[in-house]
Design a protein around this motif. Structure first.
Motif, short mmCIF file in Angstrom:
data_model
loop_
_atom_site.label_atom_id
_atom_site.label_comp_id
_atom_site.label_asym_id
_atom_site.label_seq_id
_atom_site.Cartn_x
_atom_site.Cartn_y
_atom_site.Cartn_z
N ARG A 87 -4.79 9.03 4.29
CA ARG A 87 -3.52 8.52 5.09
C ARG A 87 -2.67 9.78 5.38
O ARG A 87 -1.57 9.53 6.09
N LEU A 126 5.57 -8.17 3.17
CA LEU A 126 5.17 -6.64 3.38
C LEU A 126 6.19 -5.95 3.98
O LEU A 126 6.39 -4.80 3.75
N GLU A 129 -0.73 1.37 1.80
CA GLU A 129 -0.61 0.33 1.65
C GLU A 129 -0.23 -0.34 0.32
O GLU A 129 0.14 0.63 -0.76
N ARG A 130 0.27 -1.47 0.12
CA ARG A 130 1.18 -1.95 -1.14
C ARG A 130 0.18 -1.53 -2.15
O ARG A 130 0.58 -1.22 -3.48
N ARG A 184 7.94 -2.47 2.53
CA ARG A 184 7.76 -1.42 3.21
C ARG A 184 9.28 -0.71 3.52
O ARG A 184 9.52 0.41 3.23
#
Lengths: 680, 84
Positions: free
Chosen positions: A371, A470, A430-431, A474
């Motif tokens: 990432r 989400l 991502e979570r 974030r």
């Protein structure tokens, strides 16, 4: 021979002949008429069997078993059992003193005085006069109570049924030769007093102040046997190394002595070998531990010397050997606490928001997860297009940097410790990846060292709740996690996280290198391997950034540290020590003060920079809003400890694991074997 | 003659009895001394352990530094007094 003479001789020999006849008759009475058992007044019949004869011929001395010895990695004592005596006395009031009450009381007072004088016989004791008076009062109360003189009139005859025999405990933990000899002299001087010196052990901690939090402690209390309901004193390890099973003593042994017909023991009876204590080899290096203690204390006290700032509330300093995960030193500093014993131990009991020292971990994880492009350049200026697109678009939350940063690569983000840059990277995860990040680096997970009241910390309880949208995750959690907020760690957890950065996700810290049980060396299970590891290029990229943090780059957060060492010691740390500073401002609840703002200054460093061998973590927390930076306050003691570690390494022979049994003796001190693991 | 032998045997029996008692008494006294020696050795082991630990604790750098500073202060005080 005349007739008269003959008669006299016959009478004399006749009398002599009666003796064997009597003995034969007695033998017949005991063995035939009373065959099987002998009736006794006030007691159960005595069975006339060989076991009875054996029992009456032998006496047993109880030999308690030692818990075992704890040593540091070079054999220095950290905990040991020391022989002492538990002294009891059996008192039988002499017939001449037991007739009249006045005489009985006078005799008891005299015996009490003898005991009191014996217990203060050591010339090394201070205030012996006061001690003597206290002891006299104590023993008079004890003996008068035991012989129930309060039930007697002021004067007159002592009733025949009044007890004239008692058994009392005189003192425990007696270890001074002068006192022991004085107590033995009391028994020798008074035939009515029989002294009993029962062997026992006392747990001693030669380095108590420095090692209390890691070695732990034991507790002694009365426990009831579930089968027999008999109460007995038992000692067990409560926490730390003391709680390990290797230090659980075996049942007390017994050593037999022959005894004669009057019950006196033969001291030439066969002696059984005394039990060999187990030896637990800890990973602690006591020299580094003391050094860490001193450095942390000096730094914490120095904070208040500028006249305008208060001392930190607490501090922790941890040193770890990276190849093994061995904790070489872990020390704690608490404001206004003179002794560390019985106090909180900050390295694993004090939680804090780590702040920027997690950024290398975040970037390493993102790079490993694909990432992050390490060479990508981010515009970290607050009003930049990058900022508006990546952070501003999530809502009103504002992320700031301590100093204005422009365009930075991932390397530059770490060197400058840019919150905005770290947020850019963190928002790429991502979570589920954030959850995996927490798991991989061990945040919120136990160290597995059986340490007492270990604080686990971790992300906030609601951070990963499934009902949080989400976008909200974030905007709040992902941004906070990126620069070490909305989560709590302790210093040892942070050390483990960096160990995992370098050695992989299965790396664990350890406090015990192995134990010697019955003279056999058992190494602690080796650190697991084969778990998830970051790719070498990931570790190298992050490590290169950590090297440049401690440099003369004016924007590097370690530049103050670099300048200070160059000025004070002439050492150029760039390329010698790699590390990361962290400064976090949090609001925490403090009992009696409500929610207050605290500042956490932290530093994590490794040495040597080209091939890291030692890892250090230092954190200091202040509970006011004064300026307090990791690079200025936490880094100096940490780097000094690393340099000291390297210096000691060069001075001392390299430490090696024991390859064969040392028969339970303390290896560092050679000499005649003792009975409790003592080597001298 | 037989009375003489009987007397001698009687004397021997008495001598054996006295000898036996004497030996047993000697044994008892020896056992007592052995017991005292045993206790004395055990007591000294206990003392040795205590002193060993005390000395080991007195030899740590902090204690040595304290001790050295105490000597330095005492010496400084002595010199100061000798100057006055």
């Amino acid at each position: 021979m005349k007739t008269g003479e003959r008669i006299r001789v016959r009478v004399a020999f006749g009398l002599l002949g009666i003796v064997p006849v009597f003995l034969t008759g007695w033998l017949g009475w005991v063995q035939v008429a009373q065959a099987g058992e002998l009736r006794r007044e006030g007691g159960a019949p005595l069975r006339l069997v060989p076991a009875t004869a054996d029992r009456q011929a032998w006496r047993e001395e109880r030999v308690p078993t030692p818990r075992g010895t704890i040593v540091d990695r070079d054999g220095s004592l950290l905990a040991i059992d020391r022989e002492t005596y538990d002294v009891r006395a059996t008192l039988a009031v002499p017939a001449s003193e037991g007739k009249r009450v006045e005489a009985l009381r006078a005799w008891i007072d005299a015996v009490a005085n003898d005991f009191a004088r014996a217990l203060v016989a050591d010339p090394g004791f201070s205030s012996r006069g006061d001690m003597l008076r206290e002891r006299q009062a104590e023993f008079r109360k004890l003996l008068h109570g035991a012989l129930r003189t309060a039930e007697l009139p002021a004067q007159g005859e002592v009733p025949a049924a009044h007890p004239r025999f008692t058994d009392v405990r005189i003192a425990g933990g007696v270890d001074s030769l002068a006192v022991i000899e004085a107590l033995r002299a009391v028994g020798a001087a008074r035939s009515s007093v029989t002294m009993h010196f029962l062997r026992t052990f006392r747990r001693d901690y030669p380095e108590r102040e420095a090692t209390a939090g890691l070695v732990g402690h034991v507790k002694t209390d009365w426990v009831s046997d579930p089968a027999t309901q008999v109460q007995r004193l038992e000692t067990w390890g409560v926490c730390g190394l003391e709680a390990l099973a290797a230090l659980t003593p075996a049942d007390a042994d017994a050593r037999p002595f022959l005894r004669d017909g009057r019950g006196n023991a033969y001291f030439v009876g066969p002696l059984q070998p005394l039990p060999v204590p187990n030896v637990l080899h800890s990973t602690i290096d006591i020299e580094l531990q003391r050094e860490a203690d001193r450095l942390l204390g000096e730094e914490a006290e120095a904070v208040s010397h500028n006249g305008e700032s208060t001392r930190p509330a607490w501090g922790a300093l941890v040193l770890v050997e990276m190849a093994t995960g061995d904790v070489l030193a872990a020390t704690s500093w608490l404001r206004d606490r003179k002794s560390k014993v019985g106090q909180a131990f900050a390295p694993y009991q004090s939680l804090y928001e780590p702040g920027s020292i997690v950024k290398p971990l975040v970037l390493a994880y993102a790079l490993e997860a694909g990432r992050l492009d390490w060479n990508h350049e981010f515009d970290c200026a607050p009003g930049s297009a990058d900022y508006r697109e990546r952070i501003g678009s999530l809502g009103s939350r504002v992320v700031r940097d301590d100093h204005a940063c422009g365009v930075l690569s991932a390397h530059g983000i770490l060197v400058n410790s840019s919150n905005i840059g770290a947020t850019y990277v963190g928002l790429q995860l991502e979570r589920e990846q954030w959850q995996d990040y927490m798991r991989f680096f061990g945040f919120g997970r136990s160290l597995g060292l059986a340490l007492p009241h270990e604080a686990l910390g971790g992300p906030n309880k609601r951070s990963f709740d499934g009902d949080i949208p989400l976008r909200s995750f974030r905007r709040n959690s992902a941004i906070s996690f990126s620069f070490g907020y909305e989560m709590q760690v302790n210093a040892l957890q942070m050390a483990r996280a960096y160990l995992r950065l370098y050695r992989g996700g299965d790396a664990e810290l350890r406090l015990c290198r192995g134990v010697e049980i019955g003279g056999q060396w058992h190494a602690a299970p080796p650190a697991r391997s084969g778990g998830a590891r970051l790719r070498p290029e990931v570790v190298d990229a992050v490590h290169a950034a950590l090297v440049d943090v401690v440099s003369d780059d004016p924007h590097a957060t370690g530049t103050h540290l670099h300048r200070r060492f160059l000025t004070d010691t002439g050492v150029d740390l760039h390329g010698v020590v790699a590390g990361k500073t962290g400064t976090a401002a949090s609001r925490i609840g403090i009992r009696g003060r409500g929610r207050v703002e605290v500042r956490n200054a932290s530093f994590v460093g490794v040495l040597p920079a080209e091939a890291p061998r030692w890892l250090v973590v230092c954190v200091l927390q202040k509970d006011d809003d004064a300026r307090f930076y990791g690079g200025s306050y936490a880094a100096p003691p940490a780097v000094r400890l690393l340099l000291r570690c390297q210096e000691l390494e060069q001075r001392r022979p390299r430490h090696e694991e024991p390859q064969r049994s040392t028969n339970g003796q303390v290896r560092a001190a050679q000499g005649s074997p003792g009975v409790s693991g003592w080597g001298y | 003659m037989r009375w003489l032998l009987a007397g001698l045997l009687f004397a021997l029996a008495v001598a054996l009895a006295i000898g036996t008692v004497a030996i047993r008494a000697g044994n008892a006294a020896l056992r007592f001394r052995v017991e005292n020696s045993y206790h004395a050795i055990q007591d000294r082991i206990v003392e040795l352990r205590r002193l060993s630990l005390e000395q080991a604790q007195a030899a740590v750098p902090e204690s040595l530094a304290r001790s050295m500073w105490a000597h330095v202060r005492a010496e400084a005080q002595r010199r100061l007094e000798s100057l006055q």
